[in-house]
Each structure stands twice: as C-alpha cells, then as structure tokens.
Design an enzyme around this catalytic site. Structure first.
Site, PDB file in Angstrom:
ATOM      1  N   SER A   1      53.923 -26.327  -6.578  1.00 56.77           N
ATOM      2  CA  SER A   1      54.876 -26.042  -5.510  1.00 56.77           C
ATOM      3  C   SER A   1      54.663 -26.989  -4.329  1.00 56.77           C
ATOM      4  O   SER A   1      54.747 -28.197  -4.479  1.00 56.77           O
ATOM      5  CB  SER A   1      54.772 -24.584  -5.087  1.00 56.77           C
ATOM      6  OG  SER A   1      55.826 -24.225  -4.223  1.00 56.77           O
TER       7      SER A   1
ATOM      8  N   ASP B   1      60.829 -28.973  -1.468  1.00 56.01           N
ATOM      9  CA  ASP B   1      59.450 -29.250  -1.872  1.00 56.01           C
ATOM     10  C   ASP B   1      59.428 -29.831  -3.286  1.00 56.01           C
ATOM     11  O   ASP B   1      60.480 -29.971  -3.926  1.00 56.01           O
ATOM     12  CB  ASP B   1      58.585 -27.992  -1.741  1.00 56.01           C
ATOM     13  CG  ASP B   1      59.033 -26.857  -2.637  1.00 56.01           C
ATOM     14  OD1 ASP B   1      60.161 -26.909  -3.173  1.00 56.01           O
ATOM     15  OD2 ASP B   1      58.261 -25.887  -2.815  1.00 56.01           O
TER      16      ASP B   1
ATOM     17  N   ASP C   1      62.027 -25.396  -5.051  1.00 56.34           N
ATOM     18  CA  ASP C   1      62.358 -23.980  -4.936  1.00 56.34           C
ATOM     19  C   ASP C   1      62.352 -23.532  -3.473  1.00 56.34           C
ATOM     20  O   ASP C   1      62.769 -22.415  -3.166  1.00 56.34           O
ATOM     21  CB  ASP C   1      61.435 -23.106  -5.789  1.00 56.34           C
ATOM     22  CG  ASP C   1      59.971 -23.170  -5.378  1.00 56.34           C
ATOM     23  OD1 ASP C   1      59.616 -23.993  -4.501  1.00 56.34           O
ATOM     24  OD2 ASP C   1      59.173 -22.391  -5.924  1.00 56.34           O
TER      25      ASP C   1
END
Length: 566
Positions: free
Chosen positions: A140, A296, A300
């Site tokens: 992430s 990012d 998401d």
C-alpha cells in the site's frame, strides 16, 4: 521463538549467496529478522524486504501461498482458482509469479495480471472471473523498503476473520523450505496460469462508468486537475477514467507517471502526507489547476489538495474529502430522484461523525463497522443478500473510499472519477471543494479531527505498544483535560462501560484491540495499526465555529498525549 535456532535453520537452507548475507548480520540484526514470524492477519502480511522469518521474501511468500493452496484444495475450488495482481514495488511481479507457480503445482488455476494493476481491479477481477480467492502483492502506502501479500475471498473483499484463521492455521504447519512450484511456461501451456489484460480493464470500466453523472462532468469538462500516481499502479486506469469521462483539463504529472519501486521523487509514496503531493502542487501552481489528486502505489487511496482564494493549495484530510464526496453524491441522487429509501452509508468507528450527519441530512442511514475496509465489504455482501439496504458509499478516515459494488475494497480509480464529478458540480456554482466543505460545516456543525501515529519499530517498539494498550485497558480514565469521558468501548472485551451510570452493555461488533472513549462533544480512540509498527490515536471534537473546534482539538491532543505517554 528462539531466534538463534531459527537463524541457523535459515542458514542451512537458503542459497549460498543468501547464506553469505545471513552470516554477515550483526547479533541485533539476527534478532530483528528471526525473533518472530511475519504476522499473517486478516489484512494478509506486510514487512520489510529482507531475508528472515520477519521479512518479505520468496520463502515467506511461498509459505503463505502454500497455505492458501491448501485452503483452496480443501474447499475443492482448484478450478475456480485465484486472481493475482501486483503493484510497482520491488519484487512485486516476482512474488506474484511465484504465487501463481506454486498454486499451479497444486492444480490451482490462477488469473495473473499481465502487468501491474491496482487493488480495485484485483477486487473486481475476483468476482468477474468467479475466482475463489485473490492475491494482491503490495504494501500500500508504506515506504519503499516494504512489500506485502493481501488475500481476498470470493466476494472480492479482503479475507474475513474465519477463513483468515483457517488459512493461518495451514500456514503455521508449513515449512519455509522445499516448497515446490511449476515452471511458469509449463503452467501457462497447461492452462493453469491465465494471463489477463485489457479484457479485465474493459469489463471494469463497463461496470464503473455508469456510477458517474456525465451531465455534471459536461458542465465543466475543462476543469484543470493535476493528477499524480506517485510512481504506482494508478497511472493507466486513472488516466483512462478521466478520458472516458470526457475531461479535457486533466494534466498528468509526467515526472511521477512511470512505475518506480524506489519512489525516487518522494520520501514516502503516501498521498495522506502533503509532501508526497509537493511536485504535483508545484506543477499546479504553474498551470493554474484548481485541484491536485494523487494515488498511492496500489491505487486504493486518494489524497487531494485544493487551491484556495489566495492561490495556496490546501490539503483535505481523509474525513474532509469523504464528507464532501458523500454530500455531492447524495445531493446528485436526490436531485435526480434516484436516492433509494433504504440507502445506507457505511463508516468505520474512527471515521468522522460529520459524515453520519451528512448522511442523516439526506435521510440515509449510517452503519458503523470496525477499522478495515474488509468490514465494509462484508456489509455490502450482506445487504446484497438480504436486500435490507442499498449500499451507496463507504469510507475510512485513512483516505479510502468506495462508491458502487463492483469492488469490495477501497477504489482510488472511481474515487478520482467521483472527485471530478463533485468538483465539476461545485465549479458550475462558482465554488471549490473547500467551499463545499464550508457549506457542510455551516449546515451541520464544525468537526475537527486528527490522527496521531506513534511509530515504534523493532522488538522493543512492538513490546511498548503492547504494554501501552495493556495499561490503558486497566486504567479508569474519567476525563481528558476538561472533557469528561461518558463511556468507554473496549472492543477487546466486547464491553461498553457507561461511566455516567456505572453500567455495562455488550458491543455488537467483533472483538478487536481497540479502546474508544465517548467524550462530551467528541471522542478519542486508541488502537495498534494492523499493518505498520504504530500506535494510532484518533481525536475528534465539535465546535460552534472553526476556531472553537481547533482550540478544543489542541486541548484534547495535549491531554491524550500525556495519558498515552509515548
């Protein structure tokens, strides 16, 4: 876990080159890498790219995949298989291909993305291909040193508690070494690995384009927006989204357009931090853009900065952006006569209470879940099955949003589309997103929120986080500064204690290591991060105006920091 014994076991089983790396480690480095295993939770696993049981490497990825293969085979779902995608991080494609090869050896079919694709497309792909599970290789918004392995269920949401526990029990029985896999080309020729590409993209956009009101876009299609994927997986899908909507004023920040595991132009690829958007803001200043948007690495999350009346670019918090998007979405549906009577908005327990007020102002019910988008995904599935509610929107304070049910995780692509719709709608009235936010405050009250993260890395850091939570659980805290604690929700015990009436009641959410303090005119919440070595503290207050709310927030922060003691 005996780190010395584990270290020796790795030294005996890795390649000669890797053995030399392990032999060169200091004693402290050995402890850090081998004192524990990389935790596999409901969000999968995430760690620093390095050799060792406490790192992301081919051995930990292989062991996790072996556990998943066992779970799929036990459920006799080999043919339904697993959808696999990955982002731009170091070794992401390598880990994705390794997972597909291990699954193939065990007769499990996989749909492997031919190139990097973001979380929302992986979530969509699981159900599009009727797969039994999904794998997303990503860390992430973590720094470049990290990577991770997220597992999705057949509903397209991150693995829920029960199957995650089943998979974990299988992983724990497996060895890191001697894991067998099939040759990649052989697996492809046998149909066990199916490469997917534009067919997936086309199906995704066919599903999401109807979610956006093109009439609103058309009214201000030349609005100037600077977009940056921050070297991640969002470039192609987000740029296609803007093009499909007919937006002519979108400007891509070319300097951050190419995938780059080093994230070489930023300190950290996290659009929550204004520093990650600094290059895009500089470009926006030169071009006169109205707003800046950044996603990012796994696309998401979306961060936004808006040009104010002075020409400065002001970042919106995750809560502020969520409230503006929610208000714009519900307003558009109400005006179009498409707002369902059983509509529902879903928020986490640490998401702004202002969002609840926004939903209520349109007659939309709010449902609250634990932190983690998988819990929002579970509710979407539940309501589709029962028909009790029609899902409209959900978001977390950590910049993750979802409109539509095509995916069951945060979707940065559709969020950018909804952002454009909202910005165009406000621009047609001569307003910006900041003006829209001020309108909400004027109607519903001034809420101010802040998240504090205490980063405590390594063995000692993890121990301090655990000790702090244990201490706070045992203390009866009756006030934070001048704000009285009305009630404590201890999600670890599942009990809500009313301090005013000295009574207890059961909470209706799953148990979790979270303490939530209901305050007079606000709230505070403390929880360890599930993906990073952090203790997170969330604060929120409501005031009559912005200045009053800000003063109250500062006072609350000072008191909470003193109580937490880190």
């Amino acid at each position: 876990m005996d780190y010395k014994r584990e270290y020796e076991r790795w030294v005996e089983n890795v390649t000669p080159q890797q053995k030399q790396e392990l032999l060169s480690l200091s004693e402290q480095e050995k402890k850090e890498r081998f004192y524990t295993e990389l935790e596999f939770g409901t969000a999968g696993m995430r760690g620093i790219l390095r050799l060792g049981s406490n790192g992301m490497n081919e051995y930990t990825v292989g062991r996790a995949t072996l556990g998943l293969a066992g779970y799929v085979c036990a459920c006799k779902k080999q043919r339904e298989g697993v959808a696999i995608s990955y982002d731009s991080r170091h070794r992401s494609r390598e880990f994705a291909c390794l997972a597909a090869r291990i699954l193939a050896y065990h007769g499990v079919h996989s749909y492997l993305c031919s190139e990097l694709r973001p979380v929302p497309l992986l979530s969509f792909a699981v159900r599009h291909y009727h797969a039994f599970a999904g794998i997303m290789i990503t860390a992430s918004h973590n720094p470049k040193e990290y990577n991770g392995y997220k597992v999705y269920g057949q509903d397209g949401a991150q693995l829920s508690l029960e199957p995650a526990a089943d998979m974990l029990s299988r992983i724990e029985k497996e060895s890191y070494f001697g894991i067998k896999s099939m040759d990649f080309d052989t697996a492809v020729s046998r149909g066990l690995i199916q490469l997917v590409g534009e067919d997936l993209d086309d199906a995704y956009f066919e599903a999401v384009l109807p979610l956006i009101d093109k009439k609103t876009i058309a009214a201000c299609r030349d609005i100037k927006i600077v977009y940056t994927p921050i070297h991640g997986s969002g470039c192609k899908p987000v740029c296609r989204a803007f093009k499909e909507l007919g937006l002519t004023g979108v400007q891509l920040l070319e300097a951050q357009a190419q995938p780059d595991g080093e994230f070489s132009t930023v300190k950290s690829p996290n659009p929550e931090n204004i520093e990650a958007l600094s290059m895009a803001i500089d470009y926006a200043e030169k071009t006169g853009a109205r707003l800046v948007a950044g996603t990012d690495p796994d696309c998401d999350r979306v961060g936004v900065a808006v040009r104010d009346k002075n020409g400065d670019y002001v970042p919106l918090t995750g809560n502020q952006l969520g409230c503006v998007l929610l208000d714009g979405l519900l307003k558009a549906k109400k005006e179009a006569g498409t707002l369902p009577k059983n509509g529902v908005f879903i928020k986490t327990i640490v998401t702004s209470e202002l969002a609840r007020a926004v939903a209520q102002s349109y007659g939309v019910e709010t449902v609250e879940v634990l932190t983690g988008f998988k819990f929002i995904g579970e509710k979407i599935k539940e309501y589709e099955q029962t028909g009790e509610h029609t899902y409209l929107f959900g978001f977390e304070e950590s910049y993750g949003y979802l409109v539509g049910t095509h995916a069951r995780d945060k979707d940065g692509v559709v969020t950018c589309m909804l952002l454009a719709q909202t910005a165009c709608g406000l621009a047609a009235q001569g307003k910006t997103l900041l003006d829209g936010l001020e309108d909400i405050y004027a109607r519903l009250g001034y809420w101010k929120e802040k998240t504090i993260s205490f980063t405590l890395s390594g063995m000692e850091g993890i121990a301090r986080i655990k000790d702090t939570m244990t201490r706070l659980c045992s203390e009866r805290i009756e006030s934070f500064g001048s704000r009285r604690v009305k009630a404590l929700r201890n999600y670890n015990t599942g009990v809500r204690t009313d301090l005013c009436n000295n009574s207890e009641s059961l909470l209706d959410l799953p148990k979790s290591n979270v303490l939530y303090y209901e305050l007079e005119g606000g709230w505070a919440c403390v929880r360890p991060s599930g993906t990073e070595p952090k203790l997170k503290v969330y604060l929120a207050v409501k005031g009559q105006n912005a200045a009053e709310a800000q003063r109250a927030l500062e006072e609350l922060e000072k008191s909470v920091r003193a109580v937490v003691g880190l």
